[in-house]
Design an enzyme around this catalytic site. Structure first.
Site, PDB file in Angstrom:
ATOM      1  N   GLU A 615     -12.892   1.709  51.163  1.00  0.00           N
ATOM      2  CA  GLU A 615     -11.957   1.142  50.208  1.00  0.00           C
ATOM      3  C   GLU A 615     -11.592  -0.259  50.653  1.00  0.00           C
ATOM      4  O   GLU A 615     -11.465  -0.526  51.845  1.00  0.00           O
ATOM      5  CB  GLU A 615     -10.691   1.992  50.131  1.00  0.00           C
ATOM      6  CG  GLU A 615     -10.940   3.341  49.482  1.00  0.00           C
ATOM      7  CD  GLU A 615      -9.669   4.116  49.296  1.00  0.00           C
ATOM      8  OE1 GLU A 615      -8.640   3.671  49.813  1.00  0.00           O
ATOM      9  OE2 GLU A 615      -9.719   5.158  48.651  1.00  0.00           O
ATOM     10  N   ARG A 700      -5.919 -14.068  26.869  1.00  0.00           N
ATOM     11  CA  ARG A 700      -6.690 -14.100  28.116  1.00  0.00           C
ATOM     12  C   ARG A 700      -6.220 -12.953  28.986  1.00  0.00           C
ATOM     13  O   ARG A 700      -5.120 -12.416  28.817  1.00  0.00           O
ATOM     14  CB  ARG A 700      -6.516 -15.425  28.861  1.00  0.00           C
ATOM     15  CG  ARG A 700      -5.130 -15.659  29.456  1.00  0.00           C
ATOM     16  CD  ARG A 700      -5.146 -16.851  30.414  1.00  0.00           C
ATOM     17  NE  ARG A 700      -3.846 -17.182  30.973  1.00  0.00           N
ATOM     18  CZ  ARG A 700      -3.306 -16.639  32.060  1.00  0.00           C
ATOM     19  NH1 ARG A 700      -3.951 -15.649  32.692  1.00  0.00           N
ATOM     20  NH2 ARG A 700      -2.135 -17.029  32.519  1.00  0.00           N
ATOM     21  N   GLU A 720      -0.637 -19.336  26.862  1.00  0.00           N
ATOM     22  CA  GLU A 720       0.684 -19.903  27.024  1.00  0.00           C
ATOM     23  C   GLU A 720       0.677 -21.397  26.708  1.00  0.00           C
ATOM     24  O   GLU A 720      -0.313 -22.085  26.905  1.00  0.00           O
ATOM     25  CB  GLU A 720       1.214 -19.664  28.442  1.00  0.00           C
ATOM     26  CG  GLU A 720       0.286 -20.112  29.559  1.00  0.00           C
ATOM     27  CD  GLU A 720      -0.659 -19.035  30.044  1.00  0.00           C
ATOM     28  OE1 GLU A 720      -0.360 -18.388  31.045  1.00  0.00           O
ATOM     29  OE2 GLU A 720      -1.719 -18.875  29.417  1.00  0.00           O
ATOM     30  N   ASN A 754       1.383  -7.984  33.577  1.00  0.00           N
ATOM     31  CA  ASN A 754       1.461  -8.442  34.964  1.00  0.00           C
ATOM     32  C   ASN A 754       1.399  -7.264  35.917  1.00  0.00           C
ATOM     33  O   ASN A 754       0.726  -6.264  35.641  1.00  0.00           O
ATOM     34  CB  ASN A 754       2.707  -9.314  35.167  1.00  0.00           C
ATOM     35  CG  ASN A 754       2.361 -10.644  35.795  1.00  0.00           C
ATOM     36  OD1 ASN A 754       1.624 -10.699  36.773  1.00  0.00           O
ATOM     37  ND2 ASN A 754       2.850 -11.731  35.220  1.00  0.00           N
ATOM     38  N   ASP A 807       6.612 -10.754  38.462  1.00  0.00           N
ATOM     39  CA  ASP A 807       5.212 -11.169  38.319  1.00  0.00           C
ATOM     40  C   ASP A 807       4.336 -10.094  38.968  1.00  0.00           C
ATOM     41  O   ASP A 807       4.525  -8.912  38.712  1.00  0.00           O
ATOM     42  CB  ASP A 807       5.021 -12.555  38.940  1.00  0.00           C
ATOM     43  CG  ASP A 807       3.866 -13.332  38.330  1.00  0.00           C
ATOM     44  OD1 ASP A 807       2.743 -12.808  38.310  1.00  0.00           O
ATOM     45  OD2 ASP A 807       4.066 -14.478  37.904  1.00  0.00           O
TER      46      ASP A 807
END
Length: 908
Positions: A615, A700, A720, A754, A807
């Site tokens: 991983e 996007r 944006e 986000n 965010d």
């Protein structure tokens, strides 16, 4: 049915002979079909209105009768009497015959479809003199290609096998010459049909003389049959229960061949050009065209089914492979345990009785050695990289973690087994979840002569660090591997490979899979994507390819040395093979040339290996590399910690929003609204668009992560105008890319997708403008989310006006969320159960964008530079920098996961 439908010519006279077999692939919105006697497969892409042609028939006279995309890449085609898998490799179309039927008969395949489970049903017919006039009536059959790769005859006696379809437990199949559509009872579990009866008899329909003959068909969601009428200039909608015509769609050409449903109830219809036209006559205008019927209000089609990858199991093994010596006599004693790490393209292996771990880097062709133990008589039996950095090694009877710290190799014993017994570890591998399974054996006097037979065991090291004994009584524990729910484990001295029922929760049931013949003893092994075992033969001078279902040899690769110890798949089906040097050589004799070498087998066309399991996050711990993007520069950045080296890759002229390494090599990037696979080939970065989403929207991609199974989840947002000011609120969605490469919409109505993350059965997803982190119930098996609720509402946090917007985020091992605060100058640690702030890390810049855990609880934090800075102002110092937070004592991060799905090779 609505009468307001419209018939439009989509591709004018595109089939030179007989257009047939339409198949709508909804993810990429691509229509596949064939032109039979031209040997062509056609593709039409709706998003860019682009039509392309692939010449599949290798020579004139090859009929290509059907095309069905495959789950694992490429497509199945019916070429004459063969079922062929076709795929692009290195800019060239590779063809592989899976099955050839009725070799002595003058027949060919005609129509075909996959059942709901992805198994292929394909009908044959005698070769025709002209349309509808077969050379030998009743010579056709219906064949079924099952998921184990076997093929069987389901029914016989058809003159011209044609349209197929399913509704519930009923299967429909057409004989065009008899002008009959049959119905069968469908047994999905047994993959069989029974109780054949007439569903539709064209000779009994009203105005039957005008209808021509039934050809290809599609089934709608209500069980009605939509049947193309060759010589009949129409598509009929028929009720198979009553045998009556429900409605019909007139077509502007006489010879209508087949149809399939697209999206939103539309119908694609193929037609024939010269096929069925009398000699000397010209076909009518638009003959050979593909038509698109829209406005079928209230009609829901059943989608075409992609072929399951398991159908590719039975293949003709390649014979044009090449065996090259990669590292000449590099192991002084026993080379063992090869492990291919695809992101950095590094091969790990050990030289057992030298106490050495070896690494070979493909990009710079550099070989290095790490001395893991200096103790005389010690054995290093395996090496496996760790997700947290460094690697695990089996040293004698201990599992040891090794890692570089300040230029020094640090060793730490994790577990010791059977301390009172004269045993040592031998082979080991990680299961698909990254847990270690390692087998032991008694110390040997010489090769295969043990001090104590049947003293070995199989141990499992779990993710929580606990170890347990899984099975006992083995003399020489050896090759391990997995395929689906089956685990394979070898006892070399018994010359047997055992199979177990594999339960990730820890339950096993033993059964014998294969016993070696006169080919030495089975040693290490690798498992390919189709479940075959590739077994190194000690004393046997070869690698055997074995079918564990039948226990038989499929193929073999002779090797230039006697003592072949193990193998693993690299990239693109290549095979790395380790060998022994002095081990097994009689006293006083010299080992043969190249003994102890590592060999590389290439040219195994059509073989797809299952990669070694590791991983890896955006922080890639094996090579200690941090991946990140600079969005509006279209760049992917890599920073390598050991040599403090930073490099940049230009991926796109459009915004690049995320980067995630792939287990099979290269990385995925979000370029505008496309998911792109990027990989280095011959010193050049090759890019390939896997999927484009949100057609018609100015969107996007933004943030993305892989779930614990290695499937990609990626969110979109409207473009944006400046930081945080999106052009169209609620225009974003969350998409899921499965391991088979299919994509689906998981959530909609998001303004700025986000931060994502998981903890147990909970999935977190952020919408930045609404300042909310949502929690969902996570269904790993169904790859779906449900029960959305608010986990964190930034507007309700203390001093919320200073926090900015949530965010990107990372989740620690205890389920806390570490959230970057855009306009907030900090990373918050939040408890999603209470919705409260646990702690915070102030950052020296305002616009903090994301974070991920590295090794030992450290946190990497990305920031924005110009984004969010008012026009004419300068960004603050260090804006756009990457920060590293250390000293988070007691914090254990859960890393993001590599994408583990299958990716076909990138072609030119």
């Amino acid at each position: 049915m609505s009468s307001n439908y419209t018939v439009n010519c989509l591709l004018d006279s595109v089939a030179k002979t007989c257009g047939e077999g339409p198949f709508w692939e909804p993810v990429t919105k691509t229509l596949y079909f064939v032109s039979i006697a031209d040997g062509e497969v056609h593709l039409w892409s709706e998003p860019n209105n682009y039509h392309s042609t692939i010449q599949v028939g290798e020579q004139p006279g090859n009929f290509v009768s059907f095309v069905i995309p495959c789950q694992s890449g490429g497509f199945l085609a019916g070429i004459n009497k063969s079922i062929v898998h076709c795929d692009w490799q290195a800019g060239e179309l590779k063809r592989r015959v899976l099955h050839k039927v009725d070799p002595q008969e003058p027949i060919r395949f005609n129509d075909a479809k996959c059942d709901p489970a992805g198994r292929l049903l394909a009908g044959t017919m005698s070769l025709e003199k002209e349309a509808g006039l077969v050379m030998k009536p009743g010579a056709g059959s219906l064949f079924g290609l099952d998921l184990d790769g076997s093929i069987k005859t389901l029914d016989t006696g058809f003159s011209l096998s044609n349209g197929l379809g399913w509704h519930g437990n009923t299967f429909y199949f057409t004989d065009s010459v008899a002008r009959v559509i049959y119905a069968y009872d469908w047994d999905a579990e047994a993959f069989s049909i029974s109780n054949r009866r007439v569903a539709i008899d064209f000779s009994k329909l009203p105005e039957q003389e005008k209808l021509g003959v039934p050809d290809g068909l599609a089934v709608d969601a209500d069980g009605r049959l939509w049947v193309a009428c060759f010589f009949g200039s129409r598509v009929l909608c028929l009720d198979p229960q009553s045998g009556q015509v429900v409605s019909q769609i007139p077509m502007p050409v006489p010879n209508v061949t087949s149809c399939c449903f697209g999206s939103d109830g539309e119908l694609f219809v193929t037609t024939a050009n010269h096929w069925g036209v009398r000699e000397g006559e010209q076909p009518p205008p638009q003959a050979g065209s593909v038509f698109r019927v829209t406005g079928l209000d209230g009609i829901r089609g059943t989608p075409s089914v992609i072929a399951d990858q398991s159908l590719l199991k039975v293949i003709k093994m390649p014979s044009n492979y090449t065996v090259n010596c990669l590292l000449d006599s590099v192991a002084k004693t026993v080379g063992e345990g090869p492990f291919w790490e695809p992101v950095t393209k590094t091969l790990y292996f050990v030289s057992a009785f030298d106490g050495a771990v070896h690494l070979w880097s493909e990009p710079n062709n550099y070989h290095s050695t790490i001395q893991v133990t200096e103790k005389q008589g010690s054995c290093v039996s395996f090496v496996i990289p760790c997700q947290s950095g460094g690697f695990l090694a089996g040293i004698n009877n201990t599992i040891v973690h090794c890692d570089w710290q300040a230029g020094e190799l640090k060793r730490r014993v994790l577990r010791e087994v059977d301390p009172q017994e004269p045993i040592r570890f031998n082979d080991a591998k990680c299961d698909p979840a990254g847990r270690l399974l390692a087998g032991t054996m008694s110390w040997e006097k010489e090769a295969a002569v043990l001090m104590k037979p049947e003293a070995g065991s199989l141990f499992g090291l779990d993710l929580d660090g606990s170890i347990k004994r899984l099975d006992t009584g083995f003399s020489i524990s050896n090759g391990l591997g997995w395929h689906g729910n089956t685990f394979y484990f070898t006892d070399s001295l018994a010359r047997v490979i055992y199979a177990y029922d594999w339960d990730a929760e820890g339950c096993y049931r033993l059964r014998e899979a294969a016993r070696a013949g006169e080919a030495g003893v089975p040693d290490g092994l690798a498992v390919d994507a189709d479940g075959r075992l590739w077994v190194a033969c000690f004393f046997g001078s070869r690698v055997l390819c074995l079918d564990p279902q039948s226990g038989q040899v499929v193929s073999q690769i002779p090797m230039p040395v006697p003592n072949v110890t193990s193998c693993c798949f690299g990239s693109d089906g290549e095979l790395f093979v380790t060998t022994a040097n002095h081990w097994g050589v009689r006293e006083g004799e010299q080992p043969p040339p190249q003994a102890g070498s590592v060999f590389r087998v290439t040219g195994l066309d059509g073989i797809r290996g299952t990669p070694s399991v590791i991983e890896g996050p955006f922080w890639e711990p094996v090579t200690k590399t941090l991946y990140f993007v600079s969005i509006f520069e279209g760049e992917v950045h890599l920073w390598n910690e050991p040599n403090n080296y930073h490099s940049t890759v230009k991926v796109s002229e459009q915004p690049v929003s995320f980067v995630i390494p792939c287990q099979s090599g290269g990385f995925l990037a979000g370029a505008s609204k496309s998911i792109v696979h990027c990989d280095w080939q011959a010193g050049e970065l090759k890019r390939r668009v896997l999927h484009e989403v949100d057609p018609g929207l100015s969107n996007r991609f933004n943030d993305a992560k892989c779930d614990p199974a290695g499937r990609l989840l990626a969110g979109t947002m409207s473009l944006e105008t400046n930081a945080g000011a999106i052009m169209k609120p609620n225009a974003g969605s969350l998409f899921g890319l499965d391991l088979g490469g299919s994509i689906k919409t998981m959530e909609t109505g998001v303004s700025l997708s986000n931060g994502l993350g998981w903890h147990g059965n909970t999935f977190y997803f952020t919408d930045s403008p609404v300042r909310t982190i949502y929690a969902y119930d996570w269904d790993a098996e169904g790859f779906s989310i449900s029960n959305r609720r608010v986990a964190i509402d930034f507007s309700k946090l203390p001093e919320q006006e200073k926090l900015g917007f949530p965010d990107g985020l990372a989740v620690d091992a205890d389920g806390r969320l570490w959230v970057a605060c855009f306009y907030g100058s900090r990373v918050l640690c939040l408890d999603p159960q209470s919705g409260q702030v646990v702690s915070q890390i102030p950052m020296p810049v305002p616009n903090v964008t994301s974070c991920c855990f590295g090794s030992d609880g450290e946190l990497f934090v990305t920031t924005a530079n110009q984004w969010g800075v008012r026009d004419g102002e300068q960004p603050p110092p260090q804006a756009g920098s990457i920060f590293r937070v250390t000293g988070l004592d007691g914090i254990r991060g859960t890393p993001s996961v590599m994408y583990k799905g299958s990716l076909p090779p990138i072609s030119d």
